[in-house]
Design an enzyme around this catalytic site. Structure first.
Site, mmCIF file in Angstrom:
data_model
loop_
_atom_site.group_PDB
_atom_site.id
_atom_site.type_symbol
_atom_site.label_atom_id
_atom_site.label_comp_id
_atom_site.label_asym_id
_atom_site.label_seq_id
_atom_site.Cartn_x
_atom_site.Cartn_y
_atom_site.Cartn_z
ATOM 1 N N CYS A 7 -1.576 -7.712 -6.363
ATOM 2 C CA CYS A 7 -1.187 -6.579 -5.520
ATOM 3 C C CYS A 7 -2.159 -6.538 -4.339
ATOM 4 C CB CYS A 7 -1.117 -5.276 -6.301
ATOM 5 S SG CYS A 7 -2.681 -4.608 -6.877
ATOM 6 N N ARG A 13 -1.352 -1.521 -9.363
ATOM 7 C CA ARG A 13 -0.214 -2.228 -9.948
ATOM 8 C C ARG A 13 -0.613 -3.470 -10.730
ATOM 9 N NH1 ARG A 13 2.885 -2.560 -4.348
ATOM 10 N NH2 ARG A 13 0.705 -2.765 -3.777
#
Length: 186
Positions: A7, A13
């Site tokens: 990410c 994430r």
């Protein structure tokens, strides 16, 4: 098989995906010593290591997963070069990665694109291969052939500096995606 989640800052994430995937593999009895599957994460931003976002750590903890010691890793060509499958959450991250390491092109995908591939292959019957690693390689190798038959994959929203509701939605998307991948190859 080395799966690398990428990410932007390696704070939200990719951290949630890395730790949730590791935990899910262990729950299925598919942890590293038995399968040779390694899971890691990195971010495309290049700044000093920092801890994972507290909301991401808390959401993982609610699932019994400890990510409290996570420190971000900046993506390098050596890191992407060592991975067999690289899953990014935004198309811009794929562009950044390929600018840094053009040789990674055959192994980098949008996370939701790989989820779609695995779901499609599973619907057609078992994915070829004797091991989970074999089936992950097979799914990755089939992408170019079946992508025209799949819906356009969506990017996964960056929850950084957003509300807990956004984090929960993103974590739910990641969990569902990882579960779909593992259900297809396990």
């Amino acid at each position: 098989m080395h799966i690398l989640f990428v990410c932007t800052g390696n704070q939200c994430r990719s951290v949630m995906a890395e730790y949730y995937t590791r935990n899910s593999l262990a729950k299925r009895g598919l942890s590293d010593p038995t399968t040779g599957i390694i899971v890691s994460s990195a971010g495309t931003l290049h700044y000093p290591p920092h801890p994972a976002d507290p909301i991401a750590v808390d959401l993982l903890a609610q699932d019994g997963i400890d990510a409290s010691s996570h420190m971000s890793t900046s993506l390098t060509s050596a890191i992407s070069g060592s991975a067999d499958l690289i899953l990014c959450f935004e198309r811009e991250q794929i562009s950044d990665l390929l600018e840094q390491n053009p040789l990674a092109g055959r192994k980098v995908l949008l996370f939701n694109d790989f989820v779609n591939v695995c779901q499609h292959l599973r619907a057609d019957g078992p994915i070829a291969g004797n091991t989970v690693s074999d089936r992950l390689f097979e799914a990755k190798d089939c992408v170019s052939m079946i992508r025209p038959f799949l819906p356009k994959a969506s990017e996964t929203e960056d929850p950084h500096r957003k509300s807990r509701d956004v984090f929960e939605r993103v974590y739910g998307e990641i969990k569902q995606g990882v579960d779909n991948i593992l259900n297809a190859v396990a």
